[in-house]
Design a protein around this motif. Structure first.
Motif: not given
Ligand SMILES: C[S@@+](CC[C@H](N)C(=O)[O-])C[C@H]1O[C@@H](n2cnc3c(N)ncnc32)[C@H](O)[C@@H]1O
Length: 340
Positions: A7-9, A36-38, A330-332
């Motif tokens: 989710k970094s972006r 996940g990656t945090g 695609l939508k987040e």
């Protein structure tokens, strides 16, 4: 680290939604589930929060120890009498200068190895063997946090020079230029605010054991691809259990790590069970419009807990050769629920 669903972006989007919903997320107690990656834990740490993160994969937890656990550079005083160094820079230099050897990772993950899998160049596979085994020699000497922090640094550096398009579901036929570079352990940056504890656990077991939080953020997998199948090589580097691997890509046995959130027939029941067990003032959940759970169903379950709003934003999907789709709609989605 390249990671599906990272989710970094989307941190800016998540932050905007939290503000719109009038949530004060400074100095809070937050649970980051499916961490996940945090990336999301990092956001809350930077806002002075006390974070508990939970994921069921060992590589995810190692990555979080690498980038989130220490508030400043740890000193490896326990190694002073063994290798003559205690500063992180010197430890990394020492590990980087080890001569490679032909061990488990060489045998399993490079072209010259027994199984001819092209995940790493031969010299990098040999380096992974030498460094991983040296870190394990220190396992009983170092506190767990320092040990897994070093393992996380190795895993991250190996990921950087892997010959893949992003996941380990396949290796590339042609060498990408990064994969031909020499593996080098790098010092991470340190976040000097907040506090975090990592849990390797199933999320439902985790929430059952915890007290109430201010905010619970959750980011479940949204399709039927199982993470342990796509990141098996990283899991092997972190666990270092010399497991006999299967098939063309050297898969670990991941039966016990399979997620019900990625199984169509189980996901609804599992999701309801999770939500029912959460104790928190707010529940914040990321998902995708093409997820296996329907957004109306998610809304229905969350509304039973409290006042819920749904936000969305367009999003460019994670790209790999094996996992690319042309879906431009695609939508987040982000759901926020104020628990009543
Ligand atoms: C969409 S990713 C999370 C990405 C993360 N928010 C980030 O920014 O990197 C989903 C994560 O859920 C984890 N996971 C799946 N099922 C789980 C379960 N039942 N319990 C704990 N973790 C689970 C996977 O290992 C994966 O890391």
């Amino acid at each position: 680290m390249k990671y599906i669903g990272n989710k970094s972006r989307l941190i800016g989007f998540i932050e905007e939604c939290l503000k719109d919903f009038n949530i004060n997320y400074n100095n809070c107690k937050v649970y980051d589930l499916f961490s996940g990656t945090g990336s999301v834990s990092e956001f809350f740490l930077k806002n002075d929060c006390k974070v508990l993160s939970c994921d069921n994969m060992n590589y995810a937890i190692a990555e979080q120890y690498r980038r989130l656990y220490f508030r400043k550079e740890p000193i490896f005083n326990e190694l002073k009498n063994i290798i003559g160094y205690e500063k992180l820079d010197d430890i990394l230099k020492y590990l980087n200068s080890l001569e490679g050897n032909e061990g488990y990772f060489f045998e399993n993950f490079c072209e010259e190895g027994k199984y001819k899998r092209r995940f790493f160049s031969s010299s990098n596979a040999k380096k992974i063997d030498a460094i991983r085994n040296k870190i394990d020699e220190w396992k009983d000497i170092l506190p767990y946090e320092k040990y897994i922090f070093l393992v996380g640094i190795l895993m991250n550096s190996a990921d950087f020079v892997s010959n893949t398009a992003g996941t380990y579901g396949a290796y590339l036929k042609i060498w990408r230029s990064m994969a031909l570079k020499e593996l080098k352990l790098e010092k991470p940056e340190f976040i000097n605010s907040g506090e975090i504890k990592m849990y390797i656990s199933d999320v439902i077991d985790f929430v059952k054991e915890q007290n109430k939080a201010d905010i619970v953020y959750l980011d479940p997998p949204y399709n039927t691809r199982q993470y342990p199948a796509y990141f098996s090589v990283l899991e092997s580097i972190v666990v270092n259990d010399n497991q006999v691997l299967n098939g063309k890509t050297g898969l670990r046995n991941y039966e016990k790590q399979k997620s019900k959130f990625s199984i169509k027939k189980d996901v609804k029941e599992e999701f309801e069970k999770l939500i029912n067990n959460i104790k928190s003032d707010y529940i914040v959940m990321s998902y995708s419009t093409e997820g296996i759970l329907d957004s109306n169903f998610i809304m229905e379950v969350l509304k039973r807990k409290g006042k819920t709003k749904m936000y969305n934003t367009s999003y460019r999907r994670f790209k790999t050769n094996a996992w690319t789709e042309k879906n431009t709609n695609l939508k987040e989605i982000l759901f926020i629920c104020k628990v009543l």
